[in-house]
Design a protein around this motif. Structure first.
Motif, PDB file in Angstrom:
ATOM      1  N   LYS A  24       0.825  -1.220   0.000  1.00 35.17           N
ATOM      2  CA  LYS A  24       0.000   0.000   0.000  1.00 35.17           C
ATOM      3  C   LYS A  24       0.856   1.266   0.000  1.00 35.17           C
ATOM      4  O   LYS A  24       0.402   2.329  -0.403  1.00 35.17           O
ATOM      5  CB  LYS A  24      -0.925   0.002   1.211  1.00 35.17           C
ATOM      6  N   LYS A  60       5.166  -3.264  -9.280  1.00 35.47           N
ATOM      7  CA  LYS A  60       5.032  -1.806  -9.414  1.00 35.47           C
ATOM      8  C   LYS A  60       6.174  -1.041  -8.752  1.00 35.47           C
ATOM      9  O   LYS A  60       6.537   0.053  -9.196  1.00 35.47           O
ATOM     10  CB  LYS A  60       3.684  -1.334  -8.855  1.00 35.47           C
ATOM     11  N   ALA A  64       9.626   2.872  -3.274  1.00 33.01           N
ATOM     12  CA  ALA A  64       9.448   4.265  -3.714  1.00 33.01           C
ATOM     13  C   ALA A  64      10.155   5.251  -2.790  1.00 33.01           C
ATOM     14  O   ALA A  64       9.815   6.428  -2.755  1.00 33.01           O
ATOM     15  CB  ALA A  64       7.969   4.606  -3.822  1.00 33.01           C
ATOM     16  N   ALA A  66      12.480   6.293   1.011  1.00 31.40           N
ATOM     17  CA  ALA A  66      12.267   6.321   2.453  1.00 31.40           C
ATOM     18  C   ALA A  66      10.822   6.751   2.702  1.00 31.40           C
ATOM     19  O   ALA A  66      10.209   7.402   1.856  1.00 31.40           O
ATOM     20  CB  ALA A  66      13.227   7.303   3.091  1.00 31.40           C
ATOM     21  N   ILE A  68       8.178   8.873   3.544  1.00 30.42           N
ATOM     22  CA  ILE A  68       8.066  10.330   3.709  1.00 30.42           C
ATOM     23  C   ILE A  68       7.141  10.662   4.875  1.00 30.42           C
ATOM     24  O   ILE A  68       7.373  11.605   5.633  1.00 30.42           O
ATOM     25  CB  ILE A  68       7.569  10.984   2.400  1.00 30.42           C
ATOM     26  N   LYS A  69       6.087   9.842   5.054  1.00 27.92           N
ATOM     27  CA  LYS A  69       5.132  10.126   6.142  1.00 27.92           C
ATOM     28  C   LYS A  69       5.801   9.941   7.505  1.00 27.92           C
ATOM     29  O   LYS A  69       5.544  10.688   8.446  1.00 27.92           O
ATOM     30  CB  LYS A  69       3.896   9.225   6.015  1.00 27.92           C
ATOM     31  N   GLY A 109      15.479   6.309  -1.418  1.00 23.02           N
ATOM     32  CA  GLY A 109      16.048   5.202  -0.656  1.00 23.02           C
ATOM     33  C   GLY A 109      15.921   3.863  -1.381  1.00 23.02           C
ATOM     34  O   GLY A 109      16.717   2.955  -1.152  1.00 23.02           O
ATOM     35  N   GLU A 112      18.797   3.739  -3.578  1.00 26.87           N
ATOM     36  CA  GLU A 112      19.985   3.574  -2.716  1.00 26.87           C
ATOM     37  C   GLU A 112      20.091   2.145  -2.182  1.00 26.87           C
ATOM     38  O   GLU A 112      21.193   1.590  -2.086  1.00 26.87           O
ATOM     39  CB  GLU A 112      19.912   4.590  -1.569  1.00 26.87           C
ATOM     40  N   GLU A 132      14.940  13.242  -3.974  1.00 27.86           N
ATOM     41  CA  GLU A 132      14.892  13.893  -2.655  1.00 27.86           C
ATOM     42  C   GLU A 132      14.853  15.415  -2.760  1.00 27.86           C
ATOM     43  O   GLU A 132      14.274  16.093  -1.917  1.00 27.86           O
ATOM     44  CB  GLU A 132      16.108  13.475  -1.803  1.00 27.86           C
ATOM     45  N   PRO A 139      19.826  12.892  -0.971  1.00 28.41           N
ATOM     46  CA  PRO A 139      19.945  11.463  -0.650  1.00 28.41           C
ATOM     47  C   PRO A 139      20.637  11.255   0.696  1.00 28.41           C
ATOM     48  O   PRO A 139      21.548  12.016   1.040  1.00 28.41           O
ATOM     49  CB  PRO A 139      20.811  10.919  -1.797  1.00 28.41           C
ATOM     50  N   GLY A 140      20.217  10.212   1.420  1.00 25.58           N
ATOM     51  CA  GLY A 140      20.766  10.015   2.760  1.00 25.58           C
ATOM     52  C   GLY A 140      21.192   8.589   3.057  1.00 25.58           C
ATOM     53  O   GLY A 140      21.576   8.263   4.174  1.00 25.58           O
TER      54      GLY A 140
HETATM   55  N1  CAA Z   1       6.821   7.351   1.470  1.00 23.94           N
HETATM   56  C1  CAA Z   1       5.601   7.134   1.993  1.00 23.94           C
HETATM   57  N2  CAA Z   1       4.539   6.772   1.257  1.00 23.94           N
HETATM   58  C2  CAA Z   1       4.724   6.638  -0.057  1.00 23.94           C
HETATM   59  C3  CAA Z   1       5.958   6.845  -0.675  1.00 23.94           C
HETATM   60  C4  CAA Z   1       7.053   7.208   0.154  1.00 23.94           C
HETATM   61  N3  CAA Z   1       8.294   7.394  -0.323  1.00 23.94           N
HETATM   62  N4  CAA Z   1       5.833   6.649  -2.000  1.00 23.94           N
HETATM   63  C5  CAA Z   1       4.539   6.307  -2.208  1.00 23.94           C
HETATM   64  N5  CAA Z   1       3.868   6.307  -1.045  1.00 23.94           N
HETATM   65  C6  CAA Z   1       2.452   5.995  -0.817  1.00 23.94           C
HETATM   66  C7  CAA Z   1       1.557   7.151  -1.265  1.00 23.94           C
HETATM   67  O1  CAA Z   1       1.489   8.139  -0.275  1.00 23.94           O
HETATM   68  C8  CAA Z   1       0.261   6.432  -1.502  1.00 23.94           C
HETATM   69  O2  CAA Z   1      -0.349   6.206  -0.257  1.00 23.94           O
HETATM   70  P1  CAA Z   1      -1.917   6.620  -0.015  1.00 23.94           P
HETATM   71  O3  CAA Z   1      -2.667   5.723  -0.948  1.00 23.94           O
HETATM   72  O4  CAA Z   1      -2.148   6.307   1.440  1.00 23.94           O
HETATM   73  O5  CAA Z   1      -2.033   8.047  -0.365  1.00 23.94           O
HETATM   74  C9  CAA Z   1       0.702   5.079  -2.035  1.00 23.94           C
HETATM   75  O6  CAA Z   1       2.072   4.912  -1.637  1.00 23.94           O
HETATM   76  C10 CAA Z   1       0.653   4.991  -3.542  1.00 23.94           C
HETATM   77  O7  CAA Z   1       1.393   6.079  -4.065  1.00 23.94           O
HETATM   78  P2  CAA Z   1       0.840   7.066  -5.211  1.00 23.94           P
HETATM   79  O8  CAA Z   1      -0.653   7.210  -5.108  1.00 23.94           O
HETATM   80  O9  CAA Z   1       1.639   8.318  -5.170  1.00 23.94           O
HETATM   81  O10 CAA Z   1       1.181   6.194  -6.520  1.00 23.94           O
HETATM   82  P3  CAA Z   1       1.467   6.721  -7.973  1.00 23.94           P
HETATM   83  O11 CAA Z   1       1.487   5.513  -8.847  1.00 23.94           O
HETATM   84  O12 CAA Z   1       0.533   7.829  -8.334  1.00 23.94           O
HETATM   85  O13 CAA Z   1       2.937   7.380  -7.921  1.00 23.94           O
HETATM   86  C11 CAA Z   1       5.276   7.453  -7.307  1.00 23.94           C
HETATM   87  C12 CAA Z   1       4.064   6.565  -7.676  1.00 23.94           C
HETATM   88  C13 CAA Z   1       5.708   8.294  -8.509  1.00 23.94           C
HETATM   89  C14 CAA Z   1       6.407   6.521  -6.906  1.00 23.94           C
HETATM   90  C15 CAA Z   1       4.880   8.396  -6.139  1.00 23.94           C
HETATM   91  O14 CAA Z   1       4.279   7.626  -5.113  1.00 23.94           O
HETATM   92  C16 CAA Z   1       6.041   9.135  -5.544  1.00 23.94           C
HETATM   93  O15 CAA Z   1       6.511  10.118  -6.111  1.00 23.94           O
HETATM   94  N6  CAA Z   1       6.520   8.690  -4.345  1.00 23.94           N
HETATM   95  C17 CAA Z   1       7.571   9.364  -3.619  1.00 23.94           C
HETATM   96  C18 CAA Z   1       8.928   9.148  -4.265  1.00 23.94           C
HETATM   97  C19 CAA Z   1      10.012   9.873  -3.478  1.00 23.94           C
HETATM   98  O16 CAA Z   1       9.993  11.100  -3.359  1.00 23.94           O
HETATM   99  N7  CAA Z   1      10.986   9.125  -2.930  1.00 23.94           N
HETATM  100  C20 CAA Z   1      12.072   9.680  -2.165  1.00 23.94           C
HETATM  101  C21 CAA Z   1      11.729   9.632  -0.699  1.00 23.94           C
HETATM  102  S1  CAA Z   1      12.921  10.512   0.291  1.00 23.94           S
HETATM  103  C22 CAA Z   1      14.186   9.430   0.456  1.00 23.94           C
HETATM  104  O17 CAA Z   1      14.177   8.336  -0.033  1.00 23.94           O
HETATM  105  C23 CAA Z   1      15.332   9.973   1.292  1.00 23.94           C
HETATM  106  C24 CAA Z   1      16.568   9.141   1.217  1.00 23.94           C
HETATM  107  O18 CAA Z   1      17.547   9.498   0.631  1.00 23.94           O
HETATM  108  C25 CAA Z   1      16.638   7.885   1.873  1.00 23.94           C
END
Ligand code: CAA
Length: 258
Positions: A24, A60, A64, A66, A68-69, A109, A112, A132, A139-140
């Motif tokens: 999810k 899929k 996606a 780390a 974020i929430k 992440g 990574e 990020e 990136p972390g």
């Molecule tokens: N963290 C928490 N929840 C996430 C998530 C993430 N990284 N990526 C996706 N989700 C959740 C969404 O919030 C959504 O949950 P809800 O149904 O409760 O709203 C569910 O997964 C499905 O996601 P989408 O509806 O957004 O799906 P989509 O097919 O429309 O898009 C996606 C897919 C392009 C991957 C999009 O979800 C997205 O952009 N995700 C975030 C990607 C991102 O920014 N990653 C970097 C995170 S920061 C990090 O990783 C720091 C580091 O260096 C370690």
């Protein structure tokens, strides 16, 4: 075997398989998942019956990023005091070869984590990225370092500064991934490669992995010196005697990992 909430852990012969299982949230890497993955790798790494590990996700999303929430409300003091993401570093110290089988999104992440593995086998729908910057962070989990070493400065800067996603054909051309297969075959292809690796001497594969990693971690002179010492050390093993005897006797080797 330990109970898990966010991953599925299985074995297939001498291969350990870790499947990220937060569908999810597109396998977003929260702290619980990090601890479970690191713990599962640790258990496999000390198991003589395991010769290679596969980490994979869903069609899929490999992951996606780390979570974020989980991260959004943290302060500077929180991340410093918790040494946030610090546990992931343990994966780079595993001696067992680890293959990432990546289908779908490998972002932040997720990218990574794939790069923390020793090699990446990708499905034809794989997408890599370090987005990020879009969240006001960077990136972390080593992305700025491993992506740069994998694809070079120009491409890494492009990815990290713009946050754009890279499709699998570009990732393969740049050497980020070792093989591309149809998405539905990715898991099986990675397990097949892992089975090949696991059929070798465990001591030799750990030495080989260590030697290749020196290319990332040290100068050429130091790396070549380390390789030579590791090469010499393999002559202290039963598996060197067996491997060479088997070749001379025109038979398959029977490695005992000693
Ligand atoms: N963290 C928490 N929840 C996430 C998530 C993430 N990284 N990526 C996706 N989700 C959740 C969404 O919030 C959504 O949950 P809800 O149904 O409760 O709203 C569910 O997964 C499905 O996601 P989408 O509806 O957004 O799906 P989509 O097919 O429309 O898009 C996606 C897919 C392009 C991957 C999009 O979800 C997205 O952009 N995700 C975030 C990607 C991102 O920014 N990653 C970097 C995170 S920061 C990090 O990783 C720091 C580091 O260096 C370690």
């Amino acid at each position: 075997m330990t109970e898990h909430q966010t991953i599925v852990v299985e074995t297939s012969g001498r291969v350990g398989i870790i499947t990220l299982n937060r569908p999810k949230a597109l396998n977003a890497l929260n702290t619980e998942l990090m601890n479970e993955v690191v713990g599962a790798v640790r258990e496999f790494d000390v198991d003589q019956g395991i010769g290679a590990i596969v980490i994979t996700g869903s069609e899929k999303a490999f992951a996606a990023g780390a979570d974020i929430k989980e991260m959004s409300s943290k302060s500077y003091a929180d991340v410093v005091n918790e040494q946030f993401f610090g546990a992931w570093d343990e994966l780079s110290r595993a001696r067992t070869p680890i293959i990432a089988a990546v289908t779908g999104y490998a972002l932040g992440g997720g990218c990574e984590l794939a790069m923390l593995c020793d090699t990446i086998i990708a499905g034809d729908n794989a997408v890599f990225g370090q987005p990020e910057i879009n969240l006001g962070v960077i990136p972390g989990i080593g992305g700025s370092q491993r992506l740069t070493r994998a694809v070079g400065k120009a491409k890494a800067m492009d990815m990290v500064l713009t946050g754009r996603q890279m499709k699998v054909d570009e990732a393969e051309r740049l050497g980020l991934v070792s093989r591309v297969v149809p998405k539905e075959d990715c898991r099986a292809a990675a397990i097949e490669v892992a089975e090949v690796i696991a059929s070798k001497s465990l001591i030799a594969s750990a030495a080989a992995k260590d030697a290749v990693n020196r290319a990332f971690e040290s100068s050429l002179v130091e790396g070549v010196r380390a390789e030579r010492a590791l090469f010499y050390s393999t002559f202290a093993t039963d598996d060197q005697t067996e491997g060479m005897a088997a070749f001379v006797e025109k038979r398959d080797p029977n490695f005992t990992h000693r």
